[in-house]
Scaffold this motif. Sequence first.
Motif, PDB file in Angstrom:
ATOM      1  N   ALA A  98       0.820  -1.204   0.000  1.00  0.00           N
ATOM      2  CA  ALA A  98       0.000   0.000   0.000  1.00  0.00           C
ATOM      3  C   ALA A  98       0.860   1.262   0.000  1.00  0.00           C
ATOM      4  O   ALA A  98       0.559   2.236  -0.713  1.00  0.00           O
ATOM      5  CB  ALA A  98      -0.931  -0.011   1.214  1.00  0.00           C
ATOM      6  N   LEU A  99       1.945   1.266   0.759  1.00  0.00           N
ATOM      7  CA  LEU A  99       2.763   2.481   0.824  1.00  0.00           C
ATOM      8  C   LEU A  99       3.515   2.728  -0.480  1.00  0.00           C
ATOM      9  O   LEU A  99       3.687   3.871  -0.898  1.00  0.00           O
ATOM     10  CB  LEU A  99       3.703   2.447   2.028  1.00  0.00           C
ATOM     11  N   VAL A 100       3.957   1.675  -1.162  1.00  0.00           N
ATOM     12  CA  VAL A 100       4.658   1.887  -2.425  1.00  0.00           C
ATOM     13  C   VAL A 100       3.678   2.178  -3.555  1.00  0.00           C
ATOM     14  O   VAL A 100       4.060   2.707  -4.606  1.00  0.00           O
ATOM     15  CB  VAL A 100       5.528   0.669  -2.787  1.00  0.00           C
ATOM     16  N   SER A 101       2.379   1.835  -3.378  1.00  0.00           N
ATOM     17  CA  SER A 101       1.374   2.126  -4.391  1.00  0.00           C
ATOM     18  C   SER A 101       0.799   3.527  -4.258  1.00  0.00           C
ATOM     19  O   SER A 101       0.101   3.994  -5.160  1.00  0.00           O
ATOM     20  CB  SER A 101       0.225   1.108  -4.305  1.00  0.00           C
ATOM     21  N   ASN A 102       1.081   4.172  -3.151  1.00  0.00           N
ATOM     22  CA  ASN A 102       0.519   5.500  -2.916  1.00  0.00           C
ATOM     23  C   ASN A 102       1.115   6.492  -3.904  1.00  0.00           C
ATOM     24  O   ASN A 102       2.345   6.614  -3.990  1.00  0.00           O
ATOM     25  CB  ASN A 102       0.806   5.944  -1.479  1.00  0.00           C
ATOM     26  N   PRO A 103       0.284   7.216  -4.677  1.00  0.00           N
ATOM     27  CA  PRO A 103       0.827   8.151  -5.671  1.00  0.00           C
ATOM     28  C   PRO A 103       1.339   9.451  -5.066  1.00  0.00           C
ATOM     29  O   PRO A 103       1.983  10.234  -5.773  1.00  0.00           O
ATOM     30  CB  PRO A 103      -0.379   8.411  -6.587  1.00  0.00           C
ATOM     31  N   VAL A 104       1.074   9.701  -3.801  1.00  0.00           N
ATOM     32  CA  VAL A 104       1.535  10.937  -3.151  1.00  0.00           C
ATOM     33  C   VAL A 104       2.827  10.609  -2.399  1.00  0.00           C
ATOM     34  O   VAL A 104       2.797   9.866  -1.417  1.00  0.00           O
ATOM     35  CB  VAL A 104       0.474  11.482  -2.189  1.00  0.00           C
ATOM     36  N   PRO A 105       3.984  11.129  -2.834  1.00  0.00           N
ATOM     37  CA  PRO A 105       5.255  10.769  -2.186  1.00  0.00           C
ATOM     38  C   PRO A 105       5.288  11.104  -0.706  1.00  0.00           C
ATOM     39  O   PRO A 105       5.850  10.353   0.097  1.00  0.00           O
ATOM     40  CB  PRO A 105       6.291  11.567  -2.978  1.00  0.00           C
ATOM     41  N   GLU A 106       4.700  12.256  -0.326  1.00  0.00           N
ATOM     42  CA  GLU A 106       4.730  12.631   1.081  1.00  0.00           C
ATOM     43  C   GLU A 106       3.984  11.619   1.951  1.00  0.00           C
ATOM     44  O   GLU A 106       4.437  11.291   3.058  1.00  0.00           O
ATOM     45  CB  GLU A 106       4.118  14.022   1.260  1.00  0.00           C
ATOM     46  N   ARG A 107       2.850  11.128   1.458  1.00  0.00           N
ATOM     47  CA  ARG A 107       2.107  10.127   2.209  1.00  0.00           C
ATOM     48  C   ARG A 107       2.864   8.789   2.250  1.00  0.00           C
ATOM     49  O   ARG A 107       2.848   8.086   3.260  1.00  0.00           O
ATOM     50  CB  ARG A 107       0.719   9.934   1.602  1.00  0.00           C
ATOM     51  N   SER A 108       3.522   8.429   1.162  1.00  0.00           N
ATOM     52  CA  SER A 108       4.327   7.200   1.150  1.00  0.00           C
ATOM     53  C   SER A 108       5.452   7.283   2.176  1.00  0.00           C
ATOM     54  O   SER A 108       5.743   6.308   2.896  1.00  0.00           O
ATOM     55  CB  SER A 108       4.898   6.961  -0.246  1.00  0.00           C
ATOM     56  N   LEU A 109       6.079   8.455   2.243  1.00  0.00           N
ATOM     57  CA  LEU A 109       7.164   8.633   3.204  1.00  0.00           C
ATOM     58  C   LEU A 109       6.649   8.530   4.633  1.00  0.00           C
ATOM     59  O   LEU A 109       7.285   7.898   5.501  1.00  0.00           O
ATOM     60  CB  LEU A 109       7.829   9.987   2.963  1.00  0.00           C
ATOM     61  N   GLU A 110       5.498   9.117   4.883  1.00  0.00           N
ATOM     62  CA  GLU A 110       4.896   9.037   6.211  1.00  0.00           C
ATOM     63  C   GLU A 110       4.534   7.597   6.563  1.00  0.00           C
ATOM     64  O   GLU A 110       4.755   7.139   7.703  1.00  0.00           O
ATOM     65  CB  GLU A 110       3.654   9.922   6.256  1.00  0.00           C
ATOM     66  N   CYS A 111       3.982   6.878   5.611  1.00  0.00           N
ATOM     67  CA  CYS A 111       3.644   5.472   5.852  1.00  0.00           C
ATOM     68  C   CYS A 111       4.891   4.629   6.102  1.00  0.00           C
ATOM     69  O   CYS A 111       4.872   3.711   6.943  1.00  0.00           O
ATOM     70  CB  CYS A 111       2.859   4.918   4.665  1.00  0.00           C
TER      71      CYS A 111
END
Length: 622
Positions: A98-111
Amino acid sequence: EREQAPDGAAMFARAALQHLPAVCGVAGSGNSQQTHAHGHVGMSPARKQKTGPSTSTAAAAGAPGTGSDVLKAREGRLWNNIFSYCVEQGAWEDAYAALVSNPVPERSLECLRKLVHELSERGEVLVLCSLPLAGSLPLANAEPGSLGAGAPTMVSLLGEAVAALQRRALNTDLSTTPRPYRVLYDFHVARSDYRGAALAMVAYARRLRSEGQPGPATVTEVMRAYEAALNALSLLDEGDAWLDMGADAWVRAHTLPGPPPAPLFPQSTALPAADTGVLGSAVGTCLTLSGLRREYAIMRAAAAVAVVSSGGAGSNPLQQATSSPVELLGALLTVGQVDEALALASAAWPAGSAGRGAALERVVGALAGAAAWAQLQQQGSGQQTGDAGAYMGEAAMQADTGASTSAFTLTSLTADPFERQALLGCGGQVWGARAAPLWAKLRALLQGVAGGSALAGADMASLRVAAADAALKADRRLALPLWLVELFLPAPGAADEQGGGMAGAVCGPAALMDLYLAHDRLKDAVALVQSATDAWSKTDPRKRRKHHAAWMPHARIEALRARLLVDVERSRPGASSLLSKLDAAVAAHMQLAAHDTPQPSAGPAGFAAGSFGGMDAPMAWA
């Protein structure tokens, strides 16, 4: 969510991702199409108007513009929700997906940061180490309107995971379990980053030394951390076995307590300063493998001193470890820890350096002195030991001898049970049994049997002199062990290479004679000259006739004769007899040398046949 069913919530969130492009009026999302393989049909103008409030909400949430930006923001929120649901139910693989599929980099980094934290807190170290963490995230590195705005900065997933583990290790209590520094170490080892693993353990050991609670448990943990760091760094090639202790702020936050390491070249000290193993300036420092071994040896020595000196009660090895290697070496010898002292000397000073040589001399000197005192205490401090009829000079007669309590015990001599059993068997029911294990340990060191790497490149000659000198300082009447005296004498057959008489290696009969003179062992000095001249007279005459076949320390012999003359004038018992023996031995040697020297048929005046420059008379050599 209200029913506390994260698995069902994640299922509906994934279903929402399938219909999200249709709702937002976008022809398709690469992320949702790749994940769900669904097409999309555009929306009518009326449908687009209905999505206006949602667009405003997405924009307020940080997604500027409409269309694809709104879709990206909403997908980011949904993937973030899916990630949270997966973490809640412990579905770690789905959470990472889920975190690597997130298109928003900031949210991926937070996850990613949250995933690393949760795995560490729950002790899922194996899962943490097995995460792929491949790729990077593009993050904006400038504010809107500034120069370079919009240019992304690529952030590595692996680097961000390491940074998260480092922050957690630095900001959590040392009693947290599982140990944050251990988790960081395992993470690096799983990726074959042995330098990073060693750096994590060095930081852990230094923080324990600075903030840890005094006690055996903390000392044990420090020792294990250093051992793990040494093991990891030893796996690297010799040229790569170093740590940059000024790499970043996290590394610089872990410093050794106490004063900075001593300089490599001090102006004056009893022992040369130990090699710190630290290269470079105070900020950009490089800790080598030898420097890491030095830290470990100092900590180990401090622990040994604290335990033995006070039985572990009221001692603080963490504070003791801030002492210099020279001070710790003296403390170890005070409590009789021979093997620990050798290990400290091996780690604190480079092989073959003057510092290690001086340290090893202190070790063998302390051991020899302890053996001599143990032998004296068994016989009684007021009785003569060894050769009861040994002639003593005036200074030795006036010397005050007293008893001394030795800290050297069978347990302190070595930690090896097999060597301890061998030393125990050296005593037996014989005279001097109390000192026998000490002499046996000293003999093993001087003969190179024990000591290991500490004696690599050591000057064994200086160690023999130091041992004999320390034993004679304990009591000048003590007879040196026969095996120790034989170490100064040339081996059988060595006259062919070294010469006869009193010739020998650097630590030969002349060095032993110096010790006898320094401690007023005049009878032993005369006996040494007699044995050397007698052995030379029995040598093959063909070898005696060679050029420079024999050598005698005439300057030392003259000094010995001068001291005997003083004792004869003062009517000291036995002085006249010793002087006669010395004159006879030297005269016989000079006559033998004149006989073995080829004589010219005709030579200058004063060198007639049958004479050796006028030195064949008994007293001519003086």
